[in-house]
Design a protein around this motif. Structure first.
Motif, short mmCIF file in Angstrom:
data_model
loop_
_atom_site.label_atom_id
_atom_site.label_comp_id
_atom_site.label_asym_id
_atom_site.label_seq_id
_atom_site.Cartn_x
_atom_site.Cartn_y
_atom_site.Cartn_z
N LEU A 1 10.05 -5.31 34.80
CA LEU A 1 9.69 -3.91 35.02
C LEU A 1 8.20 -3.68 34.75
CD1 LEU A 1 12.75 -2.04 33.46
CD2 LEU A 1 12.17 -2.26 35.89
N SER A 2 7.67 -4.38 33.76
CA SER A 2 6.24 -4.23 33.48
C SER A 2 5.40 -4.77 34.63
CB SER A 2 5.88 -4.96 32.18
OG SER A 2 5.88 -6.37 32.36
N GLY A 3 5.87 -5.87 35.24
CA GLY A 3 5.16 -6.42 36.39
C GLY A 3 5.18 -5.48 37.58
N VAL A 4 6.33 -4.85 37.82
CA VAL A 4 6.45 -3.90 38.93
C VAL A 4 5.56 -2.68 38.69
CG1 VAL A 4 8.02 -2.33 40.13
CG2 VAL A 4 8.77 -4.65 39.57
N SER A 5 5.59 -2.15 37.46
CA SER A 5 4.78 -0.97 37.16
C SER A 5 3.29 -1.30 37.19
CB SER A 5 5.16 -0.40 35.79
OG SER A 5 4.83 -1.30 34.75
N VAL B 1 4.70 1.28 25.96
CA VAL B 1 5.90 1.49 25.14
C VAL B 1 6.82 0.27 25.20
CG1 VAL B 1 8.01 2.88 24.91
CG2 VAL B 1 5.82 4.01 25.34
N GLY B 2 6.81 -0.41 26.34
CA GLY B 2 7.68 -1.57 26.51
C GLY B 2 7.25 -2.79 25.71
N VAL B 3 5.99 -2.83 25.25
CA VAL B 3 5.49 -4.00 24.51
C VAL B 3 6.30 -4.25 23.23
CG1 VAL B 3 3.53 -4.97 23.26
CG2 VAL B 3 3.18 -3.91 25.49
N PRO B 4 6.42 -3.27 22.31
CA PRO B 4 7.21 -3.53 21.09
C PRO B 4 8.69 -3.75 21.39
CG PRO B 4 6.57 -1.22 21.19
CD PRO B 4 5.80 -1.92 22.26
N ILE B 5 9.20 -3.13 22.46
CA ILE B 5 10.60 -3.34 22.83
C ILE B 5 10.82 -4.79 23.23
CG2 ILE B 5 12.41 -2.73 24.49
CD1 ILE B 5 11.21 0.06 24.60
N PHE B 6 9.90 -5.32 24.03
CA PHE B 6 10.00 -6.72 24.45
C PHE B 6 9.95 -7.65 23.24
CE2 PHE B 6 7.61 -10.63 25.19
CZ PHE B 6 8.51 -11.31 26.00
N LEU B 7 8.99 -7.42 22.35
CA LEU B 7 8.85 -8.28 21.17
C LEU B 7 10.12 -8.25 20.31
CD1 LEU B 7 5.22 -7.95 19.75
CD2 LEU B 7 6.41 -10.04 20.43
N TRP B 8 10.68 -7.07 20.14
CA TRP B 8 11.91 -6.94 19.36
C TRP B 8 13.05 -7.73 20.01
CZ3 TRP B 8 16.27 -3.64 20.81
CH2 TRP B 8 17.28 -3.63 19.84
N LEU B 9 13.17 -7.63 21.33
CA LEU B 9 14.25 -8.33 22.03
C LEU B 9 14.09 -9.84 21.95
CD1 LEU B 9 14.52 -6.09 25.23
CD2 LEU B 9 16.26 -6.33 23.46
N SER C 1 1.53 3.46 33.23
CA SER C 1 0.80 2.59 32.29
C SER C 1 1.25 2.85 30.86
CB SER C 1 -0.71 2.84 32.41
OG SER C 1 -1.19 2.43 33.68
N MET C 2 1.48 4.14 30.52
CA MET C 2 1.96 4.47 29.18
C MET C 2 3.35 3.89 28.92
SD MET C 2 0.76 8.47 28.91
CE MET C 2 -0.95 8.94 29.21
N ALA C 3 4.20 3.93 29.95
CA ALA C 3 5.54 3.36 29.82
C ALA C 3 5.46 1.85 29.59
CB ALA C 3 6.37 3.66 31.07
N ARG C 4 4.51 1.20 30.25
CA ARG C 4 4.32 -0.24 30.03
C ARG C 4 3.93 -0.51 28.59
NH1 ARG C 4 -0.15 -1.67 33.67
NH2 ARG C 4 0.09 -3.80 32.92
N ALA D 1 -2.78 -2.52 28.74
CA ALA D 1 -1.36 -2.88 28.85
C ALA D 1 -1.21 -4.33 29.29
CB ALA D 1 -0.67 -1.95 29.85
N ASP D 2 -2.05 -4.77 30.23
CA ASP D 2 -2.01 -6.16 30.68
C ASP D 2 -2.20 -7.12 29.50
OD1 ASP D 2 -1.61 -5.39 33.28
OD2 ASP D 2 -3.69 -5.69 33.92
N ARG D 3 -3.26 -6.86 28.73
CA ARG D 3 -3.59 -7.76 27.62
C ARG D 3 -2.52 -7.73 26.54
NH1 ARG D 3 -8.98 -6.27 29.06
NH2 ARG D 3 -10.20 -8.13 29.55
N LEU D 4 -2.00 -6.55 26.24
CA LEU D 4 -0.97 -6.46 25.20
C LEU D 4 0.30 -7.18 25.61
CD1 LEU D 4 -1.38 -2.79 23.90
CD2 LEU D 4 -1.77 -4.91 22.63
N TYR D 5 0.66 -7.10 26.89
CA TYR D 5 1.86 -7.81 27.34
C TYR D 5 1.64 -9.32 27.27
CZ TYR D 5 5.35 -4.46 28.78
OH TYR D 5 6.34 -3.52 28.76
N ILE D 6 0.47 -9.77 27.67
CA ILE D 6 0.21 -11.20 27.62
C ILE D 6 0.21 -11.70 26.18
CG2 ILE D 6 -1.58 -12.95 28.00
CD1 ILE D 6 -2.24 -11.51 30.62
#
Length: 203
Positions: A55-59, A26-34, A21-24, A84-89
């Motif tokens: 990867l976020s969906g799998v995790s 961390v992936g939020v700002p990476i996704f936004l940057w990309l 969940s923590m890795a997910r 993490a779900d809400r932040l990704y959405i």
């Protein structure tokens, strides 16, 4: 059908489900940057953005599955997973709407649902209750949206693969949006029942 265990089973913080969940997160700002780099004159990195979303969906699937199987359901995990779900959405809505891939009215519809649930959470908090457990319906809605967004991003381009991805993504979007609002409505009903029961007990 698998029965989902929601009772806290451990107070440990450094468990594999929590680390996922923590890795997910961390992936939020990476996704936004990309996904937003082209907007600010950078190269287009949609392929890597899709990988991060996948990867976020799998995790998202694995953290809950492993927590139940290994008896590692924790209070921290119950907070990290929906966060993490809400932040990704939200980050995906911001990125894809800014890129004009997602129409603003759909973004408004999904943001309105988040605001609606936020009001429910505020009322529960004022009554001394924490957030309710994530429902199977809510997880199904998130699952649909988390698969819809990378497909929608993949649909940007020419060729039959992109066209098919675009069509499939909208099927996931409509189903996910419907479930998302349905889960929010059931969440509000559950919260209302809790608050009414408390008022009745106080009389």
């Amino acid at each position: 059908m698998e029965v989902q265990e929601t009772r806290v089973q451990t107070d440990r913080v450094l468990t594999i489900p929590n680390l996922l969940s923590m890795a997910r997160l961390v992936g939020v700002p990476i996704f936004l940057w990309l996904v937003l780099w082209p907007v600010f004159g950078g190269p287009k990195n949609d392929g890597w953005a899709i990988v991060v979303l996948m990867l976020s969906g799998v995790s998202d699937y694995l953290d809950g599955k492993l927590a139940r199987r290994w008896g590692q359901i924790s209070r921290l995990g119950q907070l990290l997973d929906p966060a993490a779900d809400r932040l990704y959405i939200v980050s995906t809505l911001v990125g894809l709407t800014w890129r004009e891939i997602l129409p603003w009215w759909l973004t408004a519809l999904l943001v309105a649902r988040e605001a609606f649930v936020g009001v429910v959470l505020l009322r529960l908090n004022r009554a001394g209750y924490g957030p309710l457990n994530v429902s199977f319906l809510g997880k199904a809605a998130t699952f649909n949206l988390m698969y819809a967004f990378p497909l929608l991003l993949l649909g940007v381009g020419e060729g039959w693969v992109h066209r098919v991805a675009g069509v499939v993504s909208w099927a996931f979007i409509w189903w996910g949006t419907t479930l998302y609002w349905w889960a929010g409505a059931l969440y509000a009903v559950q919260a209302r029942q809790i608050l009414q029961a408390e008022r009745s007990a106080a009389v």
